[in-house]
Design a protein around this motif. Structure first.
Motif, mmCIF file in Angstrom:
data_model
loop_
_atom_site.group_PDB
_atom_site.id
_atom_site.type_symbol
_atom_site.label_atom_id
_atom_site.label_comp_id
_atom_site.label_asym_id
_atom_site.label_seq_id
_atom_site.Cartn_x
_atom_site.Cartn_y
_atom_site.Cartn_z
ATOM 1 N N ILE A 58 0.888 -1.167 0.000
ATOM 2 C CA ILE A 58 0.000 0.000 0.000
ATOM 3 C C ILE A 58 0.920 1.210 0.000
ATOM 4 C CG2 ILE A 58 -1.785 1.294 1.218
ATOM 5 C CD1 ILE A 58 -2.816 -1.396 2.265
ATOM 6 N N PRO A 59 0.872 2.005 -1.072
ATOM 7 C CA PRO A 59 1.860 3.076 -1.265
ATOM 8 C C PRO A 59 1.685 4.247 -0.300
ATOM 9 C CG PRO A 59 0.212 3.118 -3.002
ATOM 10 C CD PRO A 59 -0.091 1.919 -2.156
ATOM 11 N N PRO A 60 2.713 5.103 -0.208
ATOM 12 C CA PRO A 60 2.640 6.287 0.644
ATOM 13 C C PRO A 60 1.524 7.217 0.186
ATOM 14 C CG PRO A 60 4.884 5.937 -0.140
ATOM 15 C CD PRO A 60 3.994 5.000 -0.885
ATOM 16 N N VAL A 61 0.964 7.917 1.068
ATOM 17 C CA VAL A 61 1.209 8.124 2.467
ATOM 18 C C VAL A 61 0.099 7.441 3.248
ATOM 19 C CG1 VAL A 61 1.351 9.837 4.313
ATOM 20 C CG2 VAL A 61 2.261 10.389 2.073
ATOM 21 N N VAL A 62 0.431 6.366 3.966
ATOM 22 C CA VAL A 62 -0.543 5.706 4.823
ATOM 23 C C VAL A 62 -0.626 6.517 6.108
ATOM 24 C CG1 VAL A 62 -1.073 3.619 6.126
ATOM 25 C CG2 VAL A 62 -0.119 3.442 3.816
ATOM 26 N N THR A 63 -1.828 6.964 6.432
ATOM 27 C CA THR A 63 -2.015 7.799 7.622
ATOM 28 C C THR A 63 -2.746 7.073 8.742
ATOM 29 O OG1 THR A 63 -4.069 8.717 6.738
ATOM 30 C CG2 THR A 63 -2.029 9.940 6.291
ATOM 31 N N GLU A 64 -3.539 6.051 8.386
ATOM 32 C CA GLU A 64 -4.282 5.308 9.395
ATOM 33 C C GLU A 64 -4.264 3.832 9.035
ATOM 34 O OE1 GLU A 64 -8.200 6.924 10.201
ATOM 35 O OE2 GLU A 64 -7.486 8.953 9.759
ATOM 36 N N VAL A 65 -4.309 2.983 10.063
ATOM 37 C CA VAL A 65 -4.238 1.546 9.846
ATOM 38 C C VAL A 65 -4.992 0.814 10.959
ATOM 39 C CG1 VAL A 65 -2.040 1.279 11.069
ATOM 40 C CG2 VAL A 65 -2.636 -0.348 9.282
ATOM 41 N N ALA A 66 -5.487 -0.367 10.636
ATOM 42 C CA ALA A 66 -6.103 -1.263 11.619
ATOM 43 C C ALA A 66 -5.897 -2.685 11.108
ATOM 44 C CB ALA A 66 -7.596 -0.969 11.766
ATOM 45 N N LEU A 73 -6.615 -2.984 7.301
ATOM 46 C CA LEU A 73 -7.321 -1.845 6.722
ATOM 47 C C LEU A 73 -6.366 -0.661 6.727
ATOM 48 C CD1 LEU A 73 -10.656 -2.095 8.762
ATOM 49 C CD2 LEU A 73 -10.047 -3.291 6.641
ATOM 50 N N ALA A 74 -6.443 0.164 5.699
ATOM 51 C CA ALA A 74 -5.549 1.321 5.652
ATOM 52 C C ALA A 74 -6.207 2.495 4.956
ATOM 53 C CB ALA A 74 -4.251 0.966 4.929
ATOM 54 N N LYS A 75 -5.853 3.682 5.421
ATOM 55 C CA LYS A 75 -6.222 4.934 4.766
ATOM 56 C C LYS A 75 -4.933 5.529 4.221
ATOM 57 C CE LYS A 75 -8.123 9.543 5.605
ATOM 58 N NZ LYS A 75 -8.691 10.443 6.615
ATOM 59 N N GLN A 76 -4.984 5.917 2.959
ATOM 60 C CA GLN A 76 -3.810 6.455 2.278
ATOM 61 C C GLN A 76 -4.177 7.785 1.652
ATOM 62 O OE1 GLN A 76 -3.499 5.144 -1.558
ATOM 63 N NE2 GLN A 76 -1.531 6.080 -1.956
ATOM 64 N N LEU A 77 -3.269 8.748 1.746
ATOM 65 C CA LEU A 77 -3.438 10.030 1.069
ATOM 66 C C LEU A 77 -2.517 10.055 -0.139
ATOM 67 C CD1 LEU A 77 -3.538 12.501 4.087
ATOM 68 C CD2 LEU A 77 -5.459 11.475 2.868
ATOM 69 N N TYR A 98 -8.770 4.197 0.371
ATOM 70 C CA TYR A 98 -8.872 3.184 1.407
ATOM 71 C C TYR A 98 -8.553 1.821 0.808
ATOM 72 C CZ TYR A 98 -11.057 6.888 4.036
ATOM 73 O OH TYR A 98 -11.289 8.071 4.674
ATOM 74 N N TRP A 99 -7.919 0.964 1.611
ATOM 75 C CA TRP A 99 -7.449 -0.333 1.153
ATOM 76 C C TRP A 99 -7.809 -1.416 2.167
ATOM 77 C CZ3 TRP A 99 -4.614 -0.458 -3.443
ATOM 78 C CH2 TRP A 99 -4.168 0.774 -3.916
ATOM 79 N N ILE A 100 -7.971 -2.638 1.656
ATOM 80 C CA ILE A 100 -8.171 -3.814 2.500
ATOM 81 C C ILE A 100 -7.230 -4.900 1.996
ATOM 82 C CG2 ILE A 100 -9.784 -5.629 3.223
ATOM 83 C CD1 ILE A 100 -12.073 -3.599 2.724
ATOM 84 N N ILE A 101 -6.505 -5.515 2.915
ATOM 85 C CA ILE A 101 -5.713 -6.696 2.566
ATOM 86 C C ILE A 101 -6.347 -7.883 3.279
ATOM 87 C CG2 ILE A 101 -3.479 -7.864 2.727
ATOM 88 C CD1 ILE A 101 -2.146 -5.120 2.654
ATOM 89 N N ASP A 102 -6.759 -8.871 2.494
ATOM 90 C CA ASP A 102 -7.310 -10.117 3.019
ATOM 91 C C ASP A 102 -6.119 -11.031 3.330
ATOM 92 O OD1 ASP A 102 -8.303 -12.747 3.289
ATOM 93 O OD2 ASP A 102 -10.034 -12.282 2.036
ATOM 94 N N ARG A 108 -4.915 -7.940 -1.998
ATOM 95 C CA ARG A 108 -5.163 -6.523 -1.704
ATOM 96 C C ARG A 108 -6.363 -6.047 -2.518
ATOM 97 N NH1 ARG A 108 -1.099 -2.179 -4.062
ATOM 98 N NH2 ARG A 108 -2.085 -3.031 -5.886
ATOM 99 N N PHE A 109 -7.227 -5.255 -1.868
ATOM 100 C CA PHE A 109 -8.400 -4.678 -2.527
ATOM 101 C C PHE A 109 -8.348 -3.167 -2.360
ATOM 102 C CE2 PHE A 109 -9.507 -8.929 -1.202
ATOM 103 C CZ PHE A 109 -10.111 -9.462 -2.321
ATOM 104 N N GLY A 110 -8.632 -2.448 -3.433
ATOM 105 C CA GLY A 110 -8.617 -0.999 -3.392
ATOM 106 C C GLY A 110 -7.846 -0.460 -4.561
ATOM 107 N N PRO A 111 -7.724 0.806 -4.693
ATOM 108 C CA PRO A 111 -8.167 1.822 -3.736
ATOM 109 C C PRO A 111 -9.671 2.070 -3.834
ATOM 110 C CG PRO A 111 -7.151 2.889 -5.616
ATOM 111 C CD PRO A 111 -7.019 1.403 -5.831
ATOM 112 N N TYR A 112 -10.239 2.401 -2.683
ATOM 113 C CA TYR A 112 -11.662 2.697 -2.575
ATOM 114 C C TYR A 112 -11.871 4.127 -2.094
ATOM 115 C CZ TYR A 112 -12.384 -2.402 -2.390
ATOM 116 O OH TYR A 112 -12.409 -3.750 -2.654
#
Length: 141
Positions: A58-66, A73-77, A98-102, A108-112
């Protein structure tokens, strides 16, 4: 100092294991992934085994993750040119992806968009208790 003495000195210095501060910050997320922060605008999620799973980055810039045992789960700008510095880039706060990795299928799914992301979370039956948190909070764990 003779040439041999100098070479011996340099060899001892190299073998002594001098530690230099790393410009990178890493956090493990799950068994096979990590968050790597190489600069202010360089935070990304990548598999620990790059060659095998490079497409899951998941490329930069990842700002949030779970994450949990099943998903990351990730949020990327998205990065955009910095208007104040033509040689730099800055995160575009208006364009979140937004991204999801199963983890079970290593896919990997996204970007959403936010709306697509929420719909996909429901489709995957991802628990609502799995909430994105700022990457900076990982350092506190």
């Amino acid at each position: 100092m003779t040439k041999n003495t100098f070479l011996l000195f340099v060899a001892c210095l190299l073998l002594s294991g001098c530690a230099f501060p790393s410009p990178y910050t890493q956090y493990d997320i799950g068994a096979d992934y990590e968050v790597l922060q190489s600069s202010t605008n360089g935070t990304q999620i990548l598999p620990k085994m790059d060659a095998f799973n490079a497409s899951q980055l998941i490329p930069p810039v990842v700002t949030e993750v779970a994450w949990n045992d099943s998903y990351i789960l990730a949020k990327q700008l998205e990065l955009q040119p910095d208007p104040l510095n033509p040689d730099a880039q800055t995160p575009n706060q208006q364009n979140a992806r937004y991204w999801i990795i199963d983890l079970k299928y290593n896919k990997r799914f996204g970007p959403y968009t936010k709306k697509q992301f929420e719909a996909q979370k429901k489709e995957f039956r991802i628990s609502s208790s799995l909430q994105l948190q700022k990457v900076e909070k990982l350092a506190q764990k």
